[in-house]
Structures are given as structure tokens and as C-alpha cells.
Design an enzyme around this catalytic site. Structure first.
Site, PDB file in Angstrom:
ATOM      1  N   ILE A  88       1.299  -1.129   0.097  1.00  0.00           N
ATOM      2  CA  ILE A  88       0.344   0.372  -0.201  1.00  0.00           C
ATOM      3  C   ILE A  88       0.721   1.160   0.164  1.00  0.00           C
ATOM      4  O   ILE A  88       1.901   0.838   0.487  1.00  0.00           O
ATOM      5  CB  ILE A  88      -1.249   0.152   1.748  1.00  0.00           C
ATOM      6  N   TYR A  90       0.205   5.892  -0.280  1.00  0.00           N
ATOM      7  CA  TYR A  90      -0.629   6.814  -0.716  1.00  0.00           C
ATOM      8  C   TYR A  90      -0.015   7.525  -2.148  1.00  0.00           C
ATOM      9  O   TYR A  90       1.148   8.235  -2.026  1.00  0.00           O
ATOM     10  CB  TYR A  90      -0.502   7.660   0.197  1.00  0.00           C
ATOM     11  N   GLY A 158       6.333   0.918  -8.173  1.00  0.00           N
ATOM     12  CA  GLY A 158       5.313   0.217  -8.364  1.00  0.00           C
ATOM     13  C   GLY A 158       4.799   0.097  -9.402  1.00  0.00           C
ATOM     14  O   GLY A 158       4.551   0.881 -10.184  1.00  0.00           O
ATOM     15  N   CYS A 187       3.884   0.615   2.035  1.00  0.00           N
ATOM     16  CA  CYS A 187       4.402  -0.087   1.419  1.00  0.00           C
ATOM     17  C   CYS A 187       4.918  -1.690   1.944  1.00  0.00           C
ATOM     18  O   CYS A 187       5.552  -2.214   2.355  1.00  0.00           O
ATOM     19  CB  CYS A 187       6.181   0.366   0.668  1.00  0.00           C
TER      20      CYS A 187
END
Length: 228
Positions: A88, A90, A158, A187
Site C-alpha cells: 500500500i 499514498y 511500483g 509499503c
């Protein structure tokens, strides 16, 4: 043999994540299709910013998003499950996002080498501001003091690759509101921090200047033709 190497640089400014994802997917699919058909195509490098959004990659863990739907609404953010690697992260205003949609075979690059070059470009951008950045073993992205207890990430990377065509890319914290990282395990890490150019330098940094420096560094690394 490839039809012709063309590369276009686009600046989408501040754009909703869903719209940017749709547009880059369209270009990605067109490039893959053109490769398969032996037709001409265009490589792209997109620069943009997004409104507050969290993206969870294919290998991400739901538990690394620390807020529920109602809490996300309260902070004006959304969450997307997407098709890149990684966990994940942001995105938000003040963060420079770069989406290269490239045929890596034209550049004689494998995926690992490509990610290494993206990291190198950001390391050089940081160096241009007097910031010593580098890599961290087994942790994709760009870090400051990576091998110390003060390790903090300044850029997440990513990507997705199919038929040696890439999409997604990097997110460099320039003037980012770092509070939004406190709502996730960035992350997947729970023991490392995040930072930005603004935080390290103690003042706001002109976004247009950072864009120019990033493109210049990509040119130095032969990801962007100097003639573009």
C-alpha cells in the site's frame, strides 16, 4: 524489429486517480497490442499529482490500511486495489507521480534493470538538492539513511509489466502532507518512516522545477531521449 521509437511526455497536473489509471491503462493496452501486431506505437512518460488516495498492490495486505471506509471519507481520501506490484502507498497533492508506459525491449532493459534506473533517477534528483539518497536491500524505492534506525522513504516505486511493456511507476514526495502516511503501514513497513524534499530542506520546493530535474535525470539514463 520495432516499428519506430516515439516517446511523448505528458503533464496531467492534478488528476483523479481513477481517471489517470484508466488513461494509462488505455495507452498500455494499445502499446502491447501494437507490439503484437508489429504496428507503430508511442511510448509515454506521464507526470501528475493526485487528490488524496491510497493504492493497494496485488501483493498488498488489507491490514496495512489502518482506516475503515467512514474514516477514509472523513479525511477526504479513497482506496483503490490496483494491478501493480508492491503493497500500500499514498498519493496526494504535493507528490510528483511519474507513470512511464514503455516498451522495455526498445531500451534493452529487463524489469529489474528498469526499476533500478527509476531509483537512480530519483537518487540524482535528490542529490541535485544536496540530499544523499540511496537504496535499501529488499525494499524497492528510494531511501534516506536506509541502513540506520532513521531510515525514511522519499520515493515509492511500483510497476506492472506485461510483454515487456510497463505502467505505473514512481511517487516522489516533494511537498507532500506526510500526515496521510500515518493512516497506513507504508509499503507494508511498520518500523520505517517517510519524508519529503520539503521536510529535508526545510522549505517548499517548486514542483515544476522537480519535474524538470526528473526528466533531465531520465534523459541522462537514456530512458528519455534528449531530442524529445
Amino acid at each position: 524489429m520495432f516499428a519506430f521509437m516515439k516517446l511523448e511526455i505528458s503533464d496531467w497536473k492534478l488528476i483523479p486517480y481513477a481517471e489517470a489509471w484508466s488513461r494509462q491503462t488505455e495507452w498500455f493496452d494499445a502499446l502491447v497490442r501494437a507490439k503484437q501486431e508489429g504496428a507503430e506505437y508511442v511510448n509515454h512518460i506521464v507526470l501528475c499529482e493526485h487528490p488524496h488516495v491510497y493504492t493497494l498492490g496485488r501483493s498488498g495486505k488489507e491490514g496495512n490500511m489502518l482506516l475503515g471506509d467512514e474514516q477514509l471519507r472523513r479525511i477526504g481520501a479513497t482506496l483503490y486495489h490496483i494491478d501493480r506490484g508492491g503493497d500500500i502507498t499514498y498519493h496526494g497533492p504535493g507528490q510528483l507521480v511519474c507513470y512511464p508506459i514503455l516498451n522495455l525491449e526498445e531500451f534493452s532493459l529487463g524489469l529489474k534493470e528498469y526499476v533500478h534506473l527509476l531509483e537512480e533517477a530519483v537518487i540524482r534528483v535528490c542529490a541535485s538538492y544536496g540530499i544523499a539518497a540511496g537504496r535499501l536491500a529488499k525494499a524497492t524505492g528510494v531511501w534516506l539513511e536506509g541502513e540506520t534506525p532513521r531510515a525514511r522513504k522519499i520515493c515509492a516505486i511500483g510497476v506492472r509489466s506485461s510483454h515487456f511493456v510497463t505502467m505505473h511507476g514512481l511517487a516522489l514526495n516533494v511537498n507532500t502532507d506526510l500526515r496521510y502516511f500515518s493512516y497506513i503501514n507504508p509499503c507494508g513497513f511498520i518500523d520505517k518512516g517517510v519524508t519529503s524534499l520539503q521536510k529535508e530542506l526545510g522549505h517548499e520546493v517548486p514542483m515544476e522545477e522537480v519535474k524538470e530535474r526528473l526528466i533531465a535525470c531520465l534523459q541522462e539514463l537514456d530512458i528519455v531521449s534528449a531530442s524529445v
